[in-house]
Design an enzyme around this catalytic site. Structure first.
Site, PDB file in Angstrom:
ATOM      1  CB  CYS A   1      40.814  30.908  39.036  1.00 51.96           C
ATOM      2  SG  CYS A   1      42.715  32.016  38.401  1.00 51.96           S
TER       3      CYS A   1
ATOM      4  N   GLY B   1      43.916  34.603  53.832  1.00 53.60           N
ATOM      5  CA  GLY B   1      43.526  34.539  52.442  1.00 53.60           C
ATOM      6  C   GLY B   1      44.427  35.890  51.441  1.00 53.60           C
ATOM      7  CG  ASP B   2      46.539  39.491  53.175  1.00 52.20           C
ATOM      8  OD1 ASP B   2      45.704  40.647  52.029  1.00 52.20           O
ATOM      9  OD2 ASP B   2      46.101  39.231  54.352  1.00 52.20           O
ATOM     10  CG  ASP B   3      45.555  38.538  46.351  1.00 47.76           C
ATOM     11  OD1 ASP B   3      44.637  37.789  45.709  1.00 47.76           O
ATOM     12  OD2 ASP B   3      44.877  39.973  47.138  1.00 47.76           O
TER      13      ASP B   3
ATOM     14  N   GLY C   1      62.942  26.888  36.000  1.00 43.73           N
ATOM     15  CA  GLY C   1      61.383  26.452  36.803  1.00 43.73           C
ATOM     16  C   GLY C   1      61.518  25.005  36.894  1.00 43.73           C
TER      17      GLY C   1
ATOM     18  CG  ASP D   1      44.490  39.163  42.308  1.00 40.24           C
ATOM     19  OD1 ASP D   1      43.858  38.366  43.800  1.00 40.24           O
ATOM     20  OD2 ASP D   1      45.422  38.689  41.744  1.00 40.24           O
TER      21      ASP D   1
END
Length: 335
Positions: free
Chosen positions: A21, A54-56, A144, A229
């Site tokens: 990240c 800006g929620d996850d 995917g 988080d």
């Protein structure tokens, strides 16, 4: 205790410009990029959580008193071992669902792979790691998408379900409530050391592969309504976003913040990512740091990968690291 390099002998972290990240676009640049998008275009009343704060993950109400949770997360190698990288990336993607109070239902893989540079057997190990963590979470994995990419990247798009009346929102914080953190900080500096030296830190891998499922369920059981988080923007930036969205000031007891073994030594020896420094630069104008020095600020801004949940409320097993108070001065204050 440390070991050296991955069993394959190929150091995946050397094929990436960043790691985990820490390779995210900086928070300030990201906010400029998405500013104004989709405003007024969503069906009224259906989108419960979107781009506003800006929620996850995104949350949409559906029939039957339920809500669908949708998210996607992927990144460059954070460790050299391909199986561990897959596990970490999957746990990180699933965390976005847990961070809003949901349960993951199905995931699809997102894979970028330099097929002429790295063996496909390593890609298979990455996918196997992701599958194992998803199955541990009770989440189906159904295919995917993959592309030939000069830099390896892996993650998942995850769909989950939630109770629309029991969501964890970034704007749900209220003054007078404590702040809990479910995982220690420090994986960023340890991962930077790993990338530079090949040393392996089992404590960091263990933290990054731990699901946030228990913390999310405990938060809901305790009546919490606000959480996020802690990932690439670091504790300070994620907490600042929460305090800003909730209209309060977040006060952090610096001495109460837990760190992984070896984190302070890695900081002392200079293993700080560019992402961590950008995090701190972005949040400093909104921060009353008091007497907290530069090294401690870097640890508090350390870019985490698959970090813990930051919950407004007390949850079993998680240390309380501060509290929310009425907005007074800076939205973020250290003591």
């Amino acid at each position: 205790m440390t070991e050296t390099t991955a069993p394959t002998g190929i150091r995946l972290t050397q094929y990436a410009h960043g790691g985990g990240c820490a390779c995210k676009i900086p928070p300030g640049e990201l906010e400029i990029m998405v500013s104004g998008l989709l405003i007024g275009s969503e069906p009224p009343g259906d989108l419960l959580i979107g781009l506003d704060d800006g929620d996850d993950a995104a949350v949409v109400r559906i029939e039957g008193g339920r809500a669908v949770v949708a998210t996607a997360d992927f990144f460059t190698p954070v460790v050299d071992d391909p199986y561990d990288w897959g596990r970490i990336a999957a746990a990180n993607a699933l965390s976005d669902v847990y961070a809003v109070g949901g349960e993951p239902l199905v995931a699809v893989n997102l894979l970028g792979w330099p097929r002429d540079t790295l063996p496909l057997e390593l890609a298979r190990e990455v996918l196997r790691g992701g599958l194992d963590v998803a199955l541990k979470a009770g989440c189906h994995v159904a295919g995917g998408h993959s592309v030939d990419d000069p830099e390896p990247k892996y993650g998942m798009a995850v769909t989950g379900l939630a109770d629309p009346g029991r969501l964890l929102r970034i704007d749900g914080g209220r003054a007078g409530l404590p702040i809990s953190l479910s995982k220690p900080l420090g994986v960023g500096v340890l991962n930077s050391r790993h990338k530079a030296t090949g040393e392996v830190f089992p404590q960091a891998v263990a933290a990054m592969t731990t699901l946030n499922a228990d913390a999310s369920r405990a938060a809901l059981a305790a009546g919490a309504r606000c959480a996020t988080d802690v990932t690439g923007f670091g504790l300070l930036a994620h907490l600042y976003k929460l305090a800003r969205a909730s209209g309060v000031t977040a006060v952090v007891d610096v001495a109460a913040v837990p760190y992984l073994e070896g984190a302070r030594e890695a900081l002392r020896d200079g293993y700080v990512s560019g992402g961590t420094r950008r995090n701190l630069a972005w949040v400093e104008p909104h921060l009353d740091a008091g007497r907290v020095g530069g090294d401690e600020l870097l640890l508090l801004a350390d870019a985490q990968t698959s970090g813990g949940l930051l919950v407004v409320g007390e949850i079993p097993g998680a240390p309380v690291i501060g509290e929310l108070v009425p907005r007074e001065g800076a939205p973020l204050r250290l003591r």
